[in-house]
Design an enzyme around this catalytic site. Structure first.
Site, PDB file in Angstrom:
ATOM      1  N   HIS A 216      15.330 -46.077  18.906  1.00  0.00           N
ATOM      2  CA  HIS A 216      16.356 -46.477  17.930  1.00  0.00           C
ATOM      3  C   HIS A 216      16.064 -45.882  16.558  1.00  0.00           C
ATOM      4  O   HIS A 216      16.966 -45.372  15.889  1.00  0.00           O
ATOM      5  CB  HIS A 216      16.417 -48.001  17.797  1.00  0.00           C
ATOM      6  CG  HIS A 216      17.027 -48.695  18.962  1.00  0.00           C
ATOM      7  ND1 HIS A 216      18.180 -48.277  19.582  1.00  0.00           N
ATOM      8  CD2 HIS A 216      16.630 -49.815  19.622  1.00  0.00           C
ATOM      9  CE1 HIS A 216      18.478 -49.100  20.567  1.00  0.00           C
ATOM     10  NE2 HIS A 216      17.550 -50.042  20.622  1.00  0.00           N
TER      11      HIS A 216
ATOM     12  N   HIS B 222      21.586 -47.683  22.803  1.00  0.00           N
ATOM     13  CA  HIS B 222      21.371 -48.117  24.181  1.00  0.00           C
ATOM     14  C   HIS B 222      22.159 -47.247  25.164  1.00  0.00           C
ATOM     15  O   HIS B 222      23.152 -46.637  24.795  1.00  0.00           O
ATOM     16  CB  HIS B 222      21.788 -49.579  24.348  1.00  0.00           C
ATOM     17  CG  HIS B 222      20.854 -50.517  23.679  1.00  0.00           C
ATOM     18  ND1 HIS B 222      21.286 -51.609  22.975  1.00  0.00           N
ATOM     19  CD2 HIS B 222      19.503 -50.526  23.594  1.00  0.00           C
ATOM     20  CE1 HIS B 222      20.239 -52.254  22.479  1.00  0.00           C
ATOM     21  NE2 HIS B 222      19.145 -51.609  22.843  1.00  0.00           N
TER      22      HIS B 222
ATOM     23  N   HIS C  38      10.935 -47.933  23.215  1.00  0.00           N
ATOM     24  CA  HIS C  38      12.356 -48.265  23.060  1.00  0.00           C
ATOM     25  C   HIS C  38      12.742 -48.346  21.577  1.00  0.00           C
ATOM     26  O   HIS C  38      13.720 -47.737  21.142  1.00  0.00           O
ATOM     27  CB  HIS C  38      12.652 -49.592  23.768  1.00  0.00           C
ATOM     28  CG  HIS C  38      14.060 -50.051  23.639  1.00  0.00           C
ATOM     29  ND1 HIS C  38      15.022 -49.774  24.588  1.00  0.00           N
ATOM     30  CD2 HIS C  38      14.692 -50.771  22.668  1.00  0.00           C
ATOM     31  CE1 HIS C  38      16.176 -50.297  24.205  1.00  0.00           C
ATOM     32  NE2 HIS C  38      16.002 -50.912  23.041  1.00  0.00           N
ATOM     33  N   GLU C  39      11.961 -49.084  20.801  1.00  0.00           N
ATOM     34  CA  GLU C  39      12.298 -49.260  19.382  1.00  0.00           C
ATOM     35  C   GLU C  39      12.152 -47.972  18.592  1.00  0.00           C
ATOM     36  O   GLU C  39      12.947 -47.688  17.694  1.00  0.00           O
ATOM     37  CB  GLU C  39      11.461 -50.388  18.763  1.00  0.00           C
ATOM     38  CG  GLU C  39      11.712 -51.747  19.391  1.00  0.00           C
ATOM     39  CD  GLU C  39      13.176 -52.181  19.423  1.00  0.00           C
ATOM     40  OE1 GLU C  39      13.957 -51.801  18.525  1.00  0.00           O
ATOM     41  OE2 GLU C  39      13.545 -52.912  20.360  1.00  0.00           O
TER      42      GLU C  39
END
Length: 170
Positions: free
Chosen positions: A126, A132, A122-123
């Site tokens: 980014h 998101h 997930h990170e």
């Protein structure tokens, strides 16, 4: 028929290259030396779905992304809150900082605690320019969903990363 996607791409930035480097600045003590291999697994998800490749470099080397575990206030203006709550955060390209809350109970292949690989995927998303999504099946959904032994990127994740960097040609 027109298909509406949950493309959640940040248009403000993306890397201007497809070969990226990352450095792990410190290890997570709970994972007893497995931190590097878990983070390498995490970046492979994005590489497999896109035209990106990743190479880990030493802590003091020039790098695109820097990963560290830090507690509470750690100098970036976004302090962690201790166990539970905010697990990690990352900055969009060209910044490259990825921080994990050192106070969390990070785990690997366990339903107990917080799975580092899934949060790291997930990170990294980014740090690659993805924001998101509203798609609950995507890793870029804003809430941790727990450990899933069959974890994979969602279709929305793949569309987003390919929009930014193209498909994997391998």
């Amino acid at each position: 028929m027109f298909d509406i996607y949950n493309i959640y791409v940040k248009f403000v930035s993306k890397w201007n290259k497809k070969r990226l480097t990352y450095a792990v600045l410190n290890q997570n003590k709970q994972l007893k030396g497995r931190t590097n291999s878990i983070l390498a697994q995490a970046v492979r998800y994005w590489g497999a779905a896109s035209g990106l490749s990743f190479r880990r470099v030493g802590r003091k080397s020039k790098r695109d992304m820097a990963i560290r575990f830090a507690p509470k206030a750690h100098g970036d203006g976004y302090p962690f809150d201790g166990r539970g709550g905010v697990l990690a955060h990352a900055f969009f390209p060209q910044d490259g900082r990825i921080h994990f809350d050192a106070d969390e109970r990070w785990t690997d292949k366990s339903k107990w605690g917080i799975n580092l690989k899934i949060v790291a995927v997930h990170e990294f998303g980014h740090a690659l320019g993805l924001d998101h999504t509203t798609d609950i099946r995507a890793v870029m959904y804003p809430f941790y969903q727990g450990y899933n032994p069959k974890f994979r990127l969602g279709a929305d994740d793949i569309r987003g990363i390919q929009f930014l960097y193209g498909k994997n040609k391998k």
